[in-house]
Structures are given as structure tokens and as C-alpha cells.
Design a protein around this motif. Structure first.
Motif, PDB file in Angstrom:
ATOM      1  N   ILE A  96      10.915   1.986  -6.424  1.00 17.19           N
ATOM      2  CA  ILE A  96       9.811   1.698  -5.508  1.00 17.19           C
ATOM      3  C   ILE A  96       8.487   1.790  -6.258  1.00 17.19           C
ATOM      4  O   ILE A  96       8.296   2.662  -7.102  1.00 17.19           O
ATOM      5  CB  ILE A  96       9.833   2.691  -4.319  1.00 17.19           C
ATOM      6  N   ILE A  97       7.587   0.881  -5.895  1.00 16.38           N
ATOM      7  CA  ILE A  97       6.275   0.889  -6.535  1.00 16.38           C
ATOM      8  C   ILE A  97       5.231   0.515  -5.482  1.00 16.38           C
ATOM      9  O   ILE A  97       5.489  -0.320  -4.619  1.00 16.38           O
ATOM     10  CB  ILE A  97       6.297  -0.086  -7.743  1.00 16.38           C
ATOM     11  N   ASN A 126       0.846  -1.201   0.000  1.00  8.18           N
ATOM     12  CA  ASN A 126       0.000   0.000   0.000  1.00  8.18           C
ATOM     13  C   ASN A 126       0.880   1.248   0.000  1.00  8.18           C
ATOM     14  O   ASN A 126       2.118   1.172   0.077  1.00  8.18           O
ATOM     15  CB  ASN A 126      -0.990   0.009   1.171  1.00  8.18           C
ATOM     16  N   ASP A 127       0.235   2.397  -0.075  1.00  9.62           N
ATOM     17  CA  ASP A 127       0.971   3.648  -0.191  1.00  9.62           C
ATOM     18  C   ASP A 127       1.747   4.010   1.074  1.00  9.62           C
ATOM     19  O   ASP A 127       2.862   4.517   0.996  1.00  9.62           O
ATOM     20  CB  ASP A 127       0.017   4.781  -0.584  1.00  9.62           C
ATOM     21  N   HIS A 174      -0.288  10.704  -1.383  1.00 10.37           N
ATOM     22  CA  HIS A 174       1.041  10.484  -0.810  1.00 10.37           C
ATOM     23  C   HIS A 174       2.041  10.118  -1.898  1.00 10.37           C
ATOM     24  O   HIS A 174       3.154  10.626  -1.937  1.00 10.37           O
ATOM     25  CB  HIS A 174       0.999   9.357   0.226  1.00 10.37           C
ATOM     26  N   CYS A 175       1.629   9.209  -2.781  1.00 12.06           N
ATOM     27  CA  CYS A 175       2.542   8.783  -3.840  1.00 12.06           C
ATOM     28  C   CYS A 175       2.891   9.946  -4.755  1.00 12.06           C
ATOM     29  O   CYS A 175       4.022  10.098  -5.202  1.00 12.06           O
ATOM     30  CB  CYS A 175       1.912   7.659  -4.666  1.00 12.06           C
ATOM     31  N   THR A 200       5.684   5.588  -8.264  1.00 11.71           N
ATOM     32  CA  THR A 200       4.877   4.836  -9.226  1.00 11.71           C
ATOM     33  C   THR A 200       3.878   3.976  -8.456  1.00 11.71           C
ATOM     34  O   THR A 200       4.231   3.357  -7.462  1.00 11.71           O
ATOM     35  CB  THR A 200       5.791   3.947 -10.075  1.00 11.71           C
ATOM     36  N   ALA A 201       2.618   3.956  -8.920  1.00 12.21           N
ATOM     37  CA  ALA A 201       1.602   3.239  -8.154  1.00 12.21           C
ATOM     38  C   ALA A 201       0.525   2.658  -9.058  1.00 12.21           C
ATOM     39  O   ALA A 201       0.267   3.164 -10.143  1.00 12.21           O
ATOM     40  CB  ALA A 201       0.967   4.175  -7.133  1.00 12.21           C
ATOM     41  N   LEU A 202      -0.085   1.609  -8.568  1.00  9.54           N
ATOM     42  CA  LEU A 202      -1.216   1.017  -9.263  1.00  9.54           C
ATOM     43  C   LEU A 202      -2.475   1.716  -8.776  1.00  9.54           C
ATOM     44  O   LEU A 202      -2.832   1.630  -7.600  1.00  9.54           O
ATOM     45  CB  LEU A 202      -1.284  -0.476  -8.952  1.00  9.54           C
TER      46      LEU A 202
END
Lengths: 342, 342
Positions: B280-281, B256-257, B288-289, B297-299
Motif C-alpha cells: 500500500i502506498i 490520500n492518507d 496516520h501513515c 509508505t507515502a509521498l
DNA sequence: CTGAAAGCGCTTACAG
DNA sequence: CTGAAAGCGCTTACAG
């Protein structure tokens, strides 16, 4: 298994419904033995009285309402309101009062419509209201609707209060912030506030102006709307050299954490360093401030505690009809890298 | 003005209570003219039927419940749940269904107790439940209580579902993440998951392992609890040279974030650069991301939409008794600086 | 299409 | 201390 009712329990125990009711509600009118038998049976059957039947006969919903009005896209990004919510919920749960939550957009008419509906349907016994506005129409509306309420963040007047609420001494908070910047050597600062129609922003602005004046500091005010983008734009505008003839601005105060984050992004874009070129301070603390790079100095206001206090005021109003006001303790400054002296 | 009732309206109009009721509820049994007169009068008087009387006679509370169980200190810092909440509220509001919210600590017994209470008091008509656990006791409990529910995040089985819920194909999401890292040249990565008792973490772990294997990548698993500190500690542990004999780990996936933010802090402490030394992902996107430095980078999983869908499943279940399952669209990867190729 | 009546499941005076 | 009864404000068969 058919749903049990109070009549069912009475029959099983060979007593009247009234006795069961008295026993359940801790009222006199039943012998200790009878009371015990009733409570034991309820426990054994995992039985609770129907909330709607109770609400109807008591003319009390057993719930209070809260409407969160915010840009739908921003909901969940406002840590202050989430903290409030958590505190409110904790206090209500202890008093067996349910929390009815509604989220609406920024249009005040939507918020008013929810109150009208709730009052008309007697869906809630009272409401928690936030952010006192200039010429706020809500107290009069709620009075007309006969809906008890607590206004979180109401001005401190000498007179006995017309309604229940929490107050904050924004002068003290402003002094904390300004003194900190003064000590760090700043003499010309920007203050990016929330909308001026919010009473507490008016008070903060005055507090900042007066305290700064007492130190001989100069303050440039800028009105924004608490959104990240607004903080960004404010910083870009205020820090553009053409906007600040004379000495450069060396520090910026933001009315909440999101705007402070926006300000930080703007600094990066402008090629300015924080805190070396411009120091930043936020009027709300949150994880965002802690995680930012550099971490942002912030005034911690303990929203959870504030929510709890507001909820307790409302419960007290509902139980005893007592109208009163509680003043919140001043915020505490959490000093971080964004205002470090170089 | 005494509170109006349906009897009052009937008297004013010279008709029976039944006619008023039929008119208000859009049921047949009244002439169009009568219906109009009733509706006009209600409008004029700003009158709404009492929700508790209605609930009692209909045996329907007109509300659904949701219990948010989390560490009280963390509440409000979890953007994913706040987004869900906003989506749920929006869908419920459209159907005139109230949302009852309770927040409890991490102890499952507290959550169960709330359900027992709600069911016993018939305070809500159904509940929204989150995070399917291994051997989750809640479906059986809710069935026993006769409380309809939707479980957000339930496994996709071939068989017809035993209860309503939303499903997510974690294999697809895992592939999105792993492929991205593979494309960026990473061959040895860490995967910091949430607790293994969560079914979806099991599925993610399997998805990550299998996809990585298909690329010939090596994955080190680490179980954590979604808290910032846990992400920090995971990174410190996994990146300590002694822990990673052989090739160094060049990327980390966080469940999670908040954990991703913790990981980022750890990198700074360890003197490692992101993305140069370690990419980092995050499996959840949030502000926050976006605000982190470097941005992470985030889903993106669109929690608002997911909440809306879950609420609609519940409303459908309550209205028609239909048990069904909806699958959520795969997440979209938002590529940011934290996985940029150097 | 309309009205009189019972019922939802509690609480609460009122007699005993 | 206990029981029979009315009432909270709706909804909904049931007659007309």
C-alpha cells in the motif's frame, strides 16, 4: 460598475440614506413598502453594506478571535483542537460573526501579544481562550484590555463566575476510565498526564487518584506534554522493570490520543503485547484511536459540540453582557480492543 | 481610560493628526524627531490605530479569506488541509494580514455564497482557493466579484497564467510512486483516486497510467472520494478475486492518507497481509501513515510549505498586482513497511 | 516639514 | 414615517 454605496441606493430610490439603513437593519422608522423596495434593490444589485464602515460606526468588528498555540510541527495533528474549531466556526457562521484565526508557538508571550494587538486595533469583539492554567494570567490581561472572552475549560467553583466559560466534571470522567480498568481486573496502572500547569490536568490527576484509591488500585503518575514522543517515553520509563518494583503495571491511561499512540509504539518496541500485557486507554478519542492496531479505547468528549457551546457563550456575552458558565456533559467511553480482557 | 485615538495623540504632542498618521505609517512628511515622539508615545500608551477606521479610509480590509469545504464530520481528520492552514497563517502573520476562516459543507454553492458576501462587504482583500476543478466556475466568479485570488493547485499551461496559482508536476510524482512499486516487483496494481472532477486527479491518473505503461505494468483505476470508508470499499472491490481475473493485484495506490488507512482496514478484514499479499502506498503523508501498522509508505508533499507559498502569492498579488504561478517541488517518497519487499 | 479639511461608507440621534 | 447632519477614527491630497 463603480461600487455601490448606501448613498447610491438612496438616490436610486429617491429616499434618504437613513431610511435605507433602517430598512437593511430591520429597524423601525420605515414603512413596509419602503423596506421592501430597499431589500429588493439590494438583492437585485447583489449589494452588501461595507463591513469596515459598519464596524467603524457601530464600534463593533463583527468578528471574534481565536489563537491556537501549539508547536508548529504538531499543528494539524491535534484532532481535538480541529474539532473544536469546526464547532466554533459553525456557531459563529450562524450569527454572521467572522472568525479570525492566529496560530502561534508555545510561548505564552506570543499569545498575549496577539490579544494586545487585537484589543488595541479593535480588530475583534471578543476571544475564545483555551486550557485554563494554574495562575492563568490571561483573564486579568483580557480584563485590562477590555476584551470580552470565554475560557473553555475553567474550574467549577461554587461562587458566581468571574468570567464566562465552560466547565467539565473531570471526576466523573476519571471515574469512567478507572472503573473500566478496574472491571477489567487491573490493579496497578500508569497515568500519563499533560503538563501540570494545566488546571484540568490537576483535576484529572486528583480524580484518577481518588477513584483508584477507592478501588484499592495503585496509580503511578507521569507528567508529559501531549506529544507522541512524550507518550512513547513515558511508556518506556514506566514499563521498565526497574521502575516498577513489585507487581507489574498492567494498564496505562494517556492524557490524549497522540500520547496513547506513542505508548502503543513503545509497547511494540518493548516486545509487550496490547492488551495482553498492557492495556491502553486515551482521554481523547479520534481517528488515530480508531485506526490504531489494536484500536484504542478512548473517552469521547465531542469537541465539535464543546466548540459550539463555547462560541455561543461568547456570542451571548457580546450581545447581552451575560457572564455565565456551562457545564459540559461527561465523556463517553468508546471501548475498543486495547482494553479487551484476554 | 477612554479609548485613545489619533486625535488624542496629536493633541498630547501638540501636532496635527496628519503628522501622527505619517509617523505611524513610516511615510515622509514628518521630521525624525516628531516621528520618534509619536512612536514612543504610541508604545507607551500601548496604542494601535483602529483597524476598521484604517480599513475604511484605505479601502483595504487587511485580511484575506479562506473557505475550507469538507464534510463537517471529516473536518479535522484531514491532515493535509491543516498543514496548509498552518503554513498560510505563518506567512500572513508576518505581513500583518489577518486570516478569516470559514468552513462549509461540500456543496459548492455554499462556498460561492461566502465569496459573494465577502466581496460585497469588502470583508477580505483576497481569497485562497483550493483544488482546481474541471470547468471550475470559481475563477470567473471571483473575477466578476473583483476579488483577487490565488488558486492552489492549478494546471501548468504554456501560456501566461490568467490568475495566480501554484502548480505541481503530477507526472513526476506519479513516476516516483510507480517506479517504487515497479522496483519492488509489482506488475499489476490498483489506483484509488479522488473524484475525477478534480483537475489534479485527472493529471495523476494520466501520470500513473503512462508511467505504468512504460514499465509494462497494468493499472486498474477506481474513483473514490478521499473518505476512509471509500478507501475501504475500493480495496474490497478491487481485491475480490472475481474482480481481478488473471494475475492478482499486488499493490494499491491511494489518493490520500485516509483512503490508504481504509484500505489497510479492508486488507485485515479480507485476511490479506500487508505488504506480503498487497503493498500500500499513499499520495499524502501524515501521522496516520506513520502510525499505521504496518506503517504506510507515502509521498510527502510538505503542505506547510505549500500553504506558505500560496499565501505569499496572494500577498504579492494584493501588494503589486502581479499575477504569477509558482511550481511546487516534487513530493518525496517516505518508504515504510507497507511496501517492503518480502 | 506641518496643519486644516475632505473623504472613506456606514449608523443614529434629532427635527420635522 | 422621512430627511439633513454629525460622528465613528483613520488617511491623504492640498496649502502653507
Amino acid at each position: 460598475m463603480a461600487k455601490e454605496t448606501i448613498a447610491g441606493l438612496a438616490k436610486r430610490l429617491g429616499i434618504s440614506k437613513a431610511s435605507v439603513s433602517y430598512a437593511l437593519n430591520g429597524q423601525s422608522g420605515v414603512s413596509d413598502l419602503t423596506r421592501r423596495r430597499v431589500l429588493d434593490l439590494a438583492e437585485e444589485l447583489d449589494w452588501y453594506p461595507s463591513s469596515s464602515a459598519r464596524a467603524l460606526s457601530r464600534s463593533r468588528a463583527g468578528a471574534v478571535g481565536m489563537v491556537l498555540s501549539a508547536d508548529p510541527a504538531l499543528i494539524g495533528t491535534e484532532p481535538y483542537h480541529m474539532g473544536l474549531l469546526a464547532g466554533i466556526e459553525a456557531a459563529l457562521a450562524e450569527s454572521d460573526t467572522a472568525l479570525m484565526l492566529r496560530m502561534v508557538g508555545n510561548d505564552p508571550a506570543q499569545e498575549h501579544a496577539v490579544y494586545e494587538r487585537w484589543a488595541g486595533e479593535r480588530k475583534v469583539d471578543g476571544v475564545l481562550v483555551f486550557d485554563h492554567l494554574l495562575d492563568d494570567p490571561r483573564p486579568a490581561l483580557l480584563d485590562r484590555l477590555g476584551l470580552p472572552f470565554v475560557l473553555h475549560g475553567t474550574p467549577e467553583t461554587g461562587a458566581p463566575p468571574a468570567f464566562s466559560g465552560t466547565t467539565t466534571d473531570h471526576d466523573v470522567d476519571a471515574a469512567t476510565i478507572i472503573d473500566h480498568l478496574h472491571d477489567a481486573g487491573h490493579r496497578r496502572i500508569g497515568h500519563v498526564s499533560g503538563p501540570h500547569r494545566l488546571l484540568h490536568e490537576k483535576e484529572r490527576i486528583r480524580g484518577v487518584r481518588e477513584r483508584a484509591a477507592s478501588h484499592g488500585m495503585e496509580v503511578v503518575q507521569y507528567e508529559a506534554n501531549y506529544a507522541l514522543q512524550a507518550g512513547h517515553d513515558a511508556a518506556v520509563t514506566l514499563l521498565r522493570p526497574s521502575e516498577t518494583p513489585g507487581a507489574p503495571m498492567t494498564a496505562m491511561v494517556f492524557g490524549n490520543d497522540l500520547m496513547a499512540m506513542g505508548g502503543l509504539l513503545a509497547l511494540r518496541e518493548l516486545g509487550l503485547r496490547c492488551p495482553d500485557d498492557v492495556a491502553i486507554i486515551s482521554w481523547d478519542d479520534s481517528l488515530h484511536c480508531r485506526l490504531a492496531f489494536p484500536a484504542v479505547t478512548a473517552l469521547s468528549r465531542n469537541p465539535g459540540m464543546q466548540g459550539r457551546v463555547a462560541a455561543e457563550l461568547l456570542l451571548d456575552l457580546l450581545d447581552t453582557g451575560t457572564i455565565r458558565t456551562t457545564s459540559m456533559p461527561p465523556g463517553e467511553l468508546v471501548v475498543r480492543a486495547s482494553t479487551a480482557t484476554v
